[in-house]
Motif scaffolding. Sequence first.
Motif, short mmCIF file in Angstrom:
data_model
loop_
_atom_site.label_atom_id
_atom_site.label_comp_id
_atom_site.label_asym_id
_atom_site.label_seq_id
_atom_site.Cartn_x
_atom_site.Cartn_y
_atom_site.Cartn_z
N ARG A 149 0.81 -1.21 0.00
CA ARG A 149 0.00 0.00 0.00
C ARG A 149 0.85 1.26 0.00
NH1 ARG A 149 -3.96 0.30 3.94
NH2 ARG A 149 -4.58 -1.86 3.68
N GLU A 204 2.82 -3.76 -8.59
CA GLU A 204 1.64 -3.10 -7.99
C GLU A 204 0.75 -2.48 -9.06
OE1 GLU A 204 4.62 -3.29 -6.28
OE2 GLU A 204 3.43 -4.66 -5.06
N GLN A 251 -5.16 -0.78 -3.61
CA GLN A 251 -4.61 0.36 -2.86
C GLN A 251 -4.02 1.43 -3.76
OE1 GLN A 251 -4.75 0.52 0.45
NE2 GLN A 251 -5.71 -1.50 0.61
#
Length: 265
Positions: A149, A204, A251
Amino acid sequence: MLVRSALLNVMMGAARKAARSLVRDYGELEHLQVSMKGPADFVSSADIRAEKTLRAELKKARPGYGFLLEEGGEIAGDDKSHRWIVDPIDGTTNFLHGIPNFCISIGLERDGELYAGVVYQPLGDEMFHAEKGMGSFLNERRLRVSARRKMEESVFTTGIPFHGRPGHEVFLKELAAVMGHVAGVRRFGSAALDLAYVAAGRCEGYWEAGIKPWDIAAGVVLVREAGGYVTDFDGGSRMLETGELVAANDQMHQPLLKMLKSARG
Ligand code: 2AM
Ligand code: CA
Ligand code: CA
Ligand code: CA
């Protein structure tokens, strides 16, 4: 034992069959015929051969479905609610240079919605597959997007505009905005695999502009079914129409989108 739908079995079977000729061709790159479709836009006899196999296998299993093929274009089917969106080699530039990061991408659209996707990386024998509502998998393993995150711990992938593609200045602004805040930015050269990596939690997020439906149709389903988000640069779902895509874990999607937007001004 994992029970897979007949549909995914068809898609994975077609990918494996086409991969056999790809792996053979990859071992004999000097024998391939290569031509240019446009500036820096290569197509080889390996792309054509693999696409022919994919088309034949998918047609045999689902005779009525239409096609959108990178090399063969649009082929209408009797069944107007289903369309295969196929890239026989995503990462042709890598393939032709002997860089092993390339894959086969098969997406299925149902009633105008992306419904299922298979991304197969033959050299690593990595079969990524997903069907709406059923989850995303790498071989037998269920996938989940990364839980990171923090921007400073994140790795993002992107595509660098190549010769003949507009958007160089905008891309450099985006890169400047992102690279100052993250652990790393990578350019692997296959949009479909970049999306599969987001689904697998290896990266990510991923963003790119100027991409085609066959680059992303399968990967979008992989990311969504792994709990990630995929939008266009406006936060909507017109990725196939705009050729712009931002994908990330739950996130990071909003922060990434925000950074890209402010970079574009
Ligand atoms: P392709 O290999 O199927 O053509 C990555 O930026 C995406 O752009 C890839 O999915 C790749 O798909 C496409 N692409 C087309 N030409 C390219 C080039 N010269 N360099 C890098 N990617 C290219
Ligand atoms: Ca191409
Ligand atoms: Ca291709
Ligand atoms: Ca492609």
